[in-house]
Design an enzyme around this catalytic site. Sequence first.
Site, short mmCIF file in Angstrom:
data_model
loop_
_atom_site.label_atom_id
_atom_site.label_comp_id
_atom_site.label_asym_id
_atom_site.label_seq_id
_atom_site.Cartn_x
_atom_site.Cartn_y
_atom_site.Cartn_z
N ASN A 132 40.78 36.83 39.15
CA ASN A 132 39.27 36.53 39.23
C ASN A 132 37.89 37.13 38.46
O ASN A 132 36.78 36.73 39.20
CB ASN A 132 39.03 36.42 40.77
N ASP A 161 39.05 38.52 47.82
CA ASP A 161 40.42 37.77 46.71
C ASP A 161 39.61 38.77 45.57
O ASP A 161 39.55 38.22 44.36
CB ASP A 161 40.13 37.08 46.49
N LYS A 204 39.96 40.76 42.60
CA LYS A 204 41.18 41.35 41.59
C LYS A 204 40.96 40.46 39.78
O LYS A 204 40.12 39.43 39.49
CB LYS A 204 42.70 40.26 42.02
#
Length: 256
Positions: A38, A33, A35
Amino acid sequence: MIGQFSEDTVRVFAAELGCALGFLHDFGVIHRDVKMENILLTDNGHLRLADFGLSRRLERGGRAFTICGTIQYMAPEVLSGGPYNHAADWWSLGILLFSLTTGKFPVPPEPDHCSMLRKVRSFPYEIPLSFSSQLSLLLSELLCKTPSRRLRSLDRFKRQTFFHQSTFDLELMQRRPVEVILELRERPDRAAKARRGLTLSLQPLKGFDYDSLLSPPPTPDPQLDMSTPSGTLAPPLPGPPRQLPQENRARREVFV
């Protein structure tokens, strides 16, 4: 320009994120994840990769099949349901670097995995002419649709011409602040853009009662008599205290 960064700034971000992915993959962890949401910033503007809620242990040579992540960052092999491996994180890094440099995603997100997969597979991923040849080469290797041919190791990442005369020594990188981030922190509209809801620290209106907005409304007390002055309890009603029926008392003892 707000919404995009220069290649010099992206070079620093790319080096730090590449080191983070290389570290995780060496320990047998796939993030899944990567991105913007984050990525955290230190006081000096350096990056920290966060939110490992979708991460899992995956040793070298292992395969995963779970469709998870954020759809516009997901590699085509993840969108199709696998198998996939650590190379999927490097694809997400390519999408992130593209977005940081242009201010937009290379492929607009679709509402479901199937339509997004069709768009990703058919999209040519044309690199803007404004990109340097070094950045274009890096992104073309990160956004390779075939996982086995994709740039998927930190050693190969470091050898890219985009990082010529750049350091991957994290200690040296941390000593120099990212100037553009420090400049953005000093913008007069930073607080208004960064806040989530109303905060007392802003105080844009003098004399305004923020407590009435930030505090929950009081729960009305049924024992307060509305005809009496505020805050005065009404006298108790005459008569013996009300007793619960035997059946209700037993039921109440079970659930209390």
